[in-house]
Design an enzyme around this catalytic site. Structure first.
Site, mmCIF file in Angstrom:
data_model
loop_
_atom_site.group_PDB
_atom_site.id
_atom_site.type_symbol
_atom_site.label_atom_id
_atom_site.label_comp_id
_atom_site.label_asym_id
_atom_site.label_seq_id
_atom_site.Cartn_x
_atom_site.Cartn_y
_atom_site.Cartn_z
ATOM 1 C CB ALA A 9 28.920 43.798 37.970
ATOM 2 N N GLY B 29 26.966 39.594 40.318
ATOM 3 C CA GLY B 29 26.507 39.318 38.949
ATOM 4 C C GLY B 29 26.776 37.882 38.507
ATOM 5 C CD GLU C 258 22.704 39.993 40.400
ATOM 6 O OE1 GLU C 258 23.774 40.435 39.921
ATOM 7 O OE2 GLU C 258 21.845 40.731 40.897
ATOM 8 C CD GLU D 216 25.204 42.201 44.608
ATOM 9 O OE1 GLU D 216 25.087 41.484 45.625
ATOM 10 O OE2 GLU D 216 25.033 41.756 43.462
HETATM 11 N N1 CO8 Z 1 35.393 43.251 39.399
HETATM 12 C C1 CO8 Z 1 36.604 43.626 38.930
HETATM 13 N N2 CO8 Z 1 37.748 42.964 39.239
HETATM 14 C C2 CO8 Z 1 37.655 41.918 40.064
HETATM 15 C C3 CO8 Z 1 36.433 41.466 40.573
HETATM 16 C C4 CO8 Z 1 35.262 42.187 40.207
HETATM 17 N N3 CO8 Z 1 34.032 41.828 40.615
HETATM 18 N N4 CO8 Z 1 36.667 40.399 41.375
HETATM 19 C C5 CO8 Z 1 37.991 40.168 41.342
HETATM 20 N N5 CO8 Z 1 38.599 41.095 40.556
HETATM 21 C C6 CO8 Z 1 40.030 41.193 40.249
HETATM 22 C C7 CO8 Z 1 40.815 41.743 41.436
HETATM 23 O O1 CO8 Z 1 40.762 43.164 41.456
HETATM 24 C C8 CO8 Z 1 42.203 41.204 41.136
HETATM 25 O O2 CO8 Z 1 42.799 42.029 40.167
HETATM 26 P P1 CO8 Z 1 44.392 42.398 40.274
HETATM 27 O O3 CO8 Z 1 45.105 41.084 40.178
HETATM 28 O O4 CO8 Z 1 44.624 43.300 39.111
HETATM 29 O O5 CO8 Z 1 44.553 43.055 41.608
HETATM 30 C C9 CO8 Z 1 41.943 39.857 40.497
HETATM 31 O O6 CO8 Z 1 40.565 39.891 40.050
HETATM 32 C C10 CO8 Z 1 42.103 38.706 41.456
HETATM 33 O O7 CO8 Z 1 41.283 38.972 42.587
HETATM 34 P P2 CO8 Z 1 41.812 38.906 44.105
HETATM 35 O O8 CO8 Z 1 43.273 39.207 44.154
HETATM 36 O O9 CO8 Z 1 40.902 39.734 44.934
HETATM 37 O O10 CO8 Z 1 41.594 37.351 44.397
HETATM 38 P P3 CO8 Z 1 41.317 36.682 45.825
HETATM 39 O O11 CO8 Z 1 41.451 35.220 45.614
HETATM 40 O O12 CO8 Z 1 42.160 37.305 46.880
HETATM 41 O O13 CO8 Z 1 39.771 37.040 46.155
HETATM 42 C C11 CO8 Z 1 37.440 37.283 45.632
HETATM 43 C C12 CO8 Z 1 38.759 36.553 45.314
HETATM 44 C C13 CO8 Z 1 36.976 36.905 47.038
HETATM 45 C C14 CO8 Z 1 36.399 36.849 44.611
HETATM 46 C C15 CO8 Z 1 37.677 38.819 45.570
HETATM 47 O O14 CO8 Z 1 38.305 39.116 44.324
HETATM 48 C C16 CO8 Z 1 36.411 39.616 45.627
HETATM 49 O O15 CO8 Z 1 35.861 39.819 46.707
HETATM 50 N N6 CO8 Z 1 35.926 40.119 44.466
HETATM 51 C C17 CO8 Z 1 34.754 40.956 44.398
HETATM 52 C C18 CO8 Z 1 33.509 40.138 44.553
HETATM 53 C C19 CO8 Z 1 32.288 41.024 44.541
HETATM 54 O O16 CO8 Z 1 32.110 41.904 45.368
HETATM 55 N N7 CO8 Z 1 31.387 40.794 43.565
HETATM 56 C C20 CO8 Z 1 30.178 41.521 43.435
HETATM 57 C C21 CO8 Z 1 30.375 42.725 42.595
HETATM 58 S S1 CO8 Z 1 28.928 43.757 42.586
HETATM 59 C C22 CO8 Z 1 27.922 43.010 41.474
HETATM 60 O O17 CO8 Z 1 28.226 42.005 40.901
HETATM 61 C C23 CO8 Z 1 26.613 43.661 41.244
HETATM 62 C C24 CO8 Z 1 25.896 43.081 40.021
HETATM 63 C C25 CO8 Z 1 24.833 43.990 39.545
HETATM 64 C C26 CO8 Z 1 25.400 45.190 38.906
HETATM 65 C C27 CO8 Z 1 24.341 46.147 38.570
HETATM 66 C C28 CO8 Z 1 24.836 47.228 37.634
HETATM 67 C C29 CO8 Z 1 24.908 48.595 38.201
#
Ligand code: CO8
Length: 271
Positions: free
Chosen positions: A79, A124, A127, A147
């Site tokens: 998400a 997400g 999921e 999460e």
């Molecule tokens: N949301 C928003 N932006 C994201 C997300 C995300 N989940 N993941 C990556 N991005 C963005 C980064 O902010 C970055 O943006 P920018 O270039 O503007 O800085 C761009 O994508 C590229 O990402 P990275 O530079 O971080 O790329 P890396 O190769 O270094 O890392 C990863 C890749 C490991 C995937 C890293 O981006 C990461 O850890 N992302 C988050 C993953 C995460 O925690 N996902 C779970 C989110 S919580 C969730 O999904 C809950 C679902 C249920 C929701 C319920 C509703 C309330």
């Protein structure tokens, strides 16, 4: 067919966060298309997915849906954390409910839905993949529910579907550590059906979709109902349902054609 625009009996539809295209007759592909955020899901993306499902539900010729992410790095990295960072508790609950409803709609879509996981499937994203009927993964795919690292719980069904798919102990391990699994481990644990080199994933997805599209669509739709509805029933009631739908399948033209073709030693041509 144009990737985002539908004409004829379908409503004209423009999407900005997803692509929906009919790759071949009856084979649709939905691509989450926000590569700058690694295809993170925000409320607008979910709304567009809902509209795409509506289009598929209205198309009687639809046979299979493939779901993938744009680019080579990510299926869906979760998400959208930026979107979630502004939500109040009530809005957070509403966002979770929106995702839950749409993923369930996808899961119960009458046609098979196959996830082509081409990179990160986190939170997400994992999921979403688990709401599909099954998963084909690229070698670089990574699965996980991270999460806990954000101080929240899964919200789009992850704690429930992961537990059903890999069992309670492994689901707990993954949920409380937030660690990611490689494609190979996800396959070993029963989450993924097949793993392919990244460059071959799309073609393998199409091969599989073409194989499914060539079978009896009425039999496939009834089979999906059996698996979807049966998994939460006790065995006695599930078997009653199977006898009922087995009987129902005898009312179809496909049953006539399938059995005649076998007896006449020719390939069946399903309608
Ligand atoms: N949301 C928003 N932006 C994201 C997300 C995300 N989940 N993941 C990556 N991005 C963005 C980064 O902010 C970055 O943006 P920018 O270039 O503007 O800085 C761009 O994508 C590229 O990402 P990275 O530079 O971080 O790329 P890396 O190769 O270094 O890392 C990863 C890749 C490991 C995937 C890293 O981006 C990461 O850890 N992302 C988050 C993953 C995460 O925690 N996902 C779970 C989110 S919580 C969730 O999904 C809950 C679902 C249920 C929701 C319920 C509703 C309330």
């Amino acid at each position: 067919m144009n990737a985002t625009h539908f004409e004829g009996s379908l409503p004209a539809q423009e999407f900005s966060n997803i692509l929906l295209d009919e790759v071949e007759n009856g084979i649709y592909r939905l691509t989450i298309n926000r590569p700058k955020t690694l295809n993170a899901l925000n409320a607008d993306t979910l709304k567009e997915m809902d509209a795409a499902i509506e289009i598929l539900e209205a198309d009687p010729s639809a046979r299979v849906l493939l779901i993938t992410g744009a680019g080579e790095k990510s299926f869906v990295a979760g998400a959208d954390i930026e979107h979630m960072s502004h939500l109040t508790p009530i809005e957070g609950k509403a966002f979770a409910e929106q995702g839950m409803r749409i993923f369930r709609r996808l899961e119960t879509l009458r046609i098979p839905v196959v996830a082509l996981v081409n990179g990160y499937a986190l939170g997400g994203g994992c999921e979403l993949a688990m709401s599909c009927d099954f998963i084909l993964a690229a070698e670089n795919a990574k699965f996980g529910q991270p999460e806990v690292n954000l101080g929240i719980t899964p919200g789009f069904g992850g704690s429930q579907r992961l537990t059903r798919l890999v069992g309670r102990a492994m689901a707990m391990e993954l949920l409380v550590t937030g660690r990611t699994m490689s494609a190979e481990e996800a396959m070993r644990r029963g989450l993924v059906n097949h793993v392919y080199p990244q460059a071959e994933l799309a073609d393998e997805g199409m091969k599989l979709a073409a194989m499914i599209a060539g079978k009896s669509s009425s039999a496939i739709q009834l089979t999906k109902q059996l698996v979807q509805r049966g998994q939460d029933l006790d065995l006695d009631n599930a078997c009653v349902m199977e006898s009922d739908l087995f009987g129902l399948s005898f009312s179809t033209e496909d049953r006539q054609e399938g059995m005649s073709a076998f007896l006449e030693n020719r390939k069946a041509k399903f309608s």
